[in-house]
Design a protein around this motif. Structure first.
Motif, PDB file in Angstrom:
ATOM      1  N   GLY A 153     -25.043  -1.709 -60.842  1.00  0.00           N
ATOM      2  CA  GLY A 153     -25.148  -3.164 -60.942  1.00  0.00           C
ATOM      3  C   GLY A 153     -25.140  -3.824 -59.572  1.00  0.00           C
ATOM      4  O   GLY A 153     -25.906  -4.742 -59.303  1.00  0.00           O
ATOM      5  N   GLN A 154     -24.266  -3.343 -58.681  1.00  0.00           N
ATOM      6  CA  GLN A 154     -24.198  -3.897 -57.323  1.00  0.00           C
ATOM      7  C   GLN A 154     -25.528  -3.737 -56.594  1.00  0.00           C
ATOM      8  O   GLN A 154     -25.975  -4.620 -55.872  1.00  0.00           O
ATOM      9  N   MET A 155     -26.182  -2.602 -56.805  1.00  0.00           N
ATOM     10  CA  MET A 155     -27.410  -2.290 -56.076  1.00  0.00           C
ATOM     11  C   MET A 155     -28.623  -3.056 -56.614  1.00  0.00           C
ATOM     12  O   MET A 155     -29.696  -2.987 -56.026  1.00  0.00           O
ATOM     13  N   THR A 156     -28.464  -3.789 -57.709  1.00  0.00           N
ATOM     14  CA  THR A 156     -29.595  -4.571 -58.245  1.00  0.00           C
ATOM     15  C   THR A 156     -29.646  -5.978 -57.661  1.00  0.00           C
ATOM     16  O   THR A 156     -30.581  -6.728 -57.946  1.00  0.00           O
ATOM     17  N   LEU A 157     -28.672  -6.341 -56.843  1.00  0.00           N
ATOM     18  CA  LEU A 157     -28.590  -7.709 -56.327  1.00  0.00           C
ATOM     19  C   LEU A 157     -29.881  -8.135 -55.625  1.00  0.00           C
ATOM     20  O   LEU A 157     -30.407  -7.411 -54.787  1.00  0.00           O
ATOM     21  N   THR A 158     -30.392  -9.303 -55.987  1.00  0.00           N
ATOM     22  CA  THR A 158     -31.623  -9.826 -55.377  1.00  0.00           C
ATOM     23  C   THR A 158     -31.374 -11.208 -54.788  1.00  0.00           C
ATOM     24  O   THR A 158     -30.478 -11.938 -55.218  1.00  0.00           O
ATOM     25  N   TYR A 159     -32.196 -11.574 -53.820  1.00  0.00           N
ATOM     26  CA  TYR A 159     -32.095 -12.905 -53.224  1.00  0.00           C
ATOM     27  C   TYR A 159     -32.477 -13.982 -54.250  1.00  0.00           C
ATOM     28  O   TYR A 159     -31.977 -15.105 -54.184  1.00  0.00           O
TER      29      TYR A 159
ATOM     30  N   ARG B 109     -30.930 -26.508 -49.049  1.00  0.00           N
ATOM     31  CA  ARG B 109     -32.080 -27.133 -48.366  1.00  0.00           C
ATOM     32  C   ARG B 109     -32.586 -26.251 -47.229  1.00  0.00           C
ATOM     33  O   ARG B 109     -33.795 -26.179 -46.993  1.00  0.00           O
ATOM     34  N   ASN B 110     -31.685 -25.596 -46.541  1.00  0.00           N
ATOM     35  CA  ASN B 110     -32.097 -24.704 -45.458  1.00  0.00           C
ATOM     36  C   ASN B 110     -32.987 -23.575 -45.991  1.00  0.00           C
ATOM     37  O   ASN B 110     -33.994 -23.219 -45.372  1.00  0.00           O
ATOM     38  N   ILE B 111     -32.623 -23.033 -47.147  1.00  0.00           N
ATOM     39  CA  ILE B 111     -33.422 -21.961 -47.752  1.00  0.00           C
ATOM     40  C   ILE B 111     -34.791 -22.485 -48.167  1.00  0.00           C
ATOM     41  O   ILE B 111     -35.827 -21.881 -47.877  1.00  0.00           O
ATOM     42  N   LEU B 112     -34.800 -23.638 -48.842  1.00  0.00           N
ATOM     43  CA  LEU B 112     -36.044 -24.177 -49.409  1.00  0.00           C
ATOM     44  C   LEU B 112     -37.000 -24.719 -48.358  1.00  0.00           C
ATOM     45  O   LEU B 112     -38.225 -24.578 -48.491  1.00  0.00           O
ATOM     46  N   TYR B 113     -36.462 -25.350 -47.324  1.00  0.00           N
ATOM     47  CA  TYR B 113     -37.329 -26.014 -46.350  1.00  0.00           C
ATOM     48  C   TYR B 113     -37.557 -25.211 -45.067  1.00  0.00           C
ATOM     49  O   TYR B 113     -38.475 -25.518 -44.315  1.00  0.00           O
ATOM     50  N   ASP B 114     -36.721 -24.207 -44.837  1.00  0.00           N
ATOM     51  CA  ASP B 114     -36.838 -23.457 -43.591  1.00  0.00           C
ATOM     52  C   ASP B 114     -36.868 -21.946 -43.825  1.00  0.00           C
ATOM     53  O   ASP B 114     -37.754 -21.250 -43.340  1.00  0.00           O
ATOM     54  N   GLY B 115     -35.915 -21.450 -44.579  1.00  0.00           N
ATOM     55  CA  GLY B 115     -35.786 -20.006 -44.780  1.00  0.00           C
ATOM     56  C   GLY B 115     -37.024 -19.339 -45.348  1.00  0.00           C
ATOM     57  O   GLY B 115     -37.435 -18.271 -44.884  1.00  0.00           O
TER      58      GLY B 115
END
Length: 256
Positions: A7-13, A222-228
């Motif tokens: 389960g731990q190894m299935t982690l996704t962004y 917002r950092n993820i959506l607009y920059d990351g």
């Protein structure tokens, strides 16, 4: 805690982002603890736990199960069959707990498999399959935010699918594998066109995001959506251009 090492190894962004978003939206009571995990076995890490993280863990495992099923059916990977078998009992319980999401994931991935077998280059159709999947995962519960979360998840899903296809294109062309971008990649102005498409998808998603009354972790979101996401795109583009510019003679030795 609920799904063990696999389960731990299935982690996704994808689901990590959804957890931050939904925890902020619903102002979930979050507990912070220090734990070791399989990836970081020596130094303890801060782990945040709430009802949303439990939901995200279940969705991660469910997605991994169907991914393993797809790999087994398409390529007969023994490793995928092994992981799928190990998850089967836990996935059965998840399906009973989250029937709507389970049906949506299975339906979307089956539709996507059909597109792949047909060699479809219809970007709206193929990306839309993953869009429909993500809109169901973003919808933690049906309430006043349902329409906004569905739209945000749908366009985010399309963005993720197309970004993955863009990243995989050089290898897929080399190996002769399916990729929905193969057709437009042969056309003039491909790089500009794919960037425009990605811009439209993320713009639609962020427009819905701004309708949500999120306060906690708003700067991170917002950092993820607009920059990351664009940092990711720029990195992929650089690697893609390097790949294209490399000599095609595989007999020539090159530095890794």
């Amino acid at each position: 805690e609920e799904y063990g090492f696999i389960g731990q190894m299935t982690l996704t962004y994808d689901m990590t982002f959804a957890i931050i978003l939904l925890s902020s939206l619903y102002e979930s009571d979050t507990r912070a603890d220090m734990h070791c995990c399989k990836v970081h076995p020596v130094k303890k890490q801060i782990m945040l736990t709430n009802e949303i993280t439990s939901y995200g863990a279940a969705m991660n495992v469910l997605m991994a199960y169907y991914h393993m099923e797809d790999d087994w059916q398409d390529e007969r990977k023994v490793s995928s069959l092994t992981v799928k078998t190990m998850l089967r009992g836990k996935v059965k319980k998840i399906m009973e707990q989250y029937p709507r999401q389970s049906r949506a994931i299975e339906s979307a991935l089956n539709e996507l498999s059909v597109c792949e077998r047909e060699g479809s280059t219809d970007l709206d159709k193929t990306a839309g399959c993953f869009g429909k999947l993500m809109e169901e995962l973003f919808l933690y519960k049906k309430d006043r935010w349902e329409e906004t979360l569905r739209k945000m998840g749908f366009f985010m899903g399309k963005f993720i699918y197309l970004m993955d296809a863009y990243e995989d294109l050089p290898n897929d062309l080399e190996k002769g594998c399916y990729n929905p971008l193969k057709k437009i990649a042969e056309e003039e102005g491909y790089e500009e066109r794919i960037k425009q498409i990605l811009c439209m998808m993320i713009a639609e998603s962020t427009a819905e995001f701004e309708k949500l009354p999120c306060l906690s972790d708003i700067d991170i979101l917002r950092n993820i959506l607009y920059d990351g996401v664009w940092n990711c795109y720029n990195k992929i583009q650089r690697l893609s251009l390097i790949h294209i510019s490399e000599p095609r003679d595989r007999s020539v030795s090159r530095m890794p």
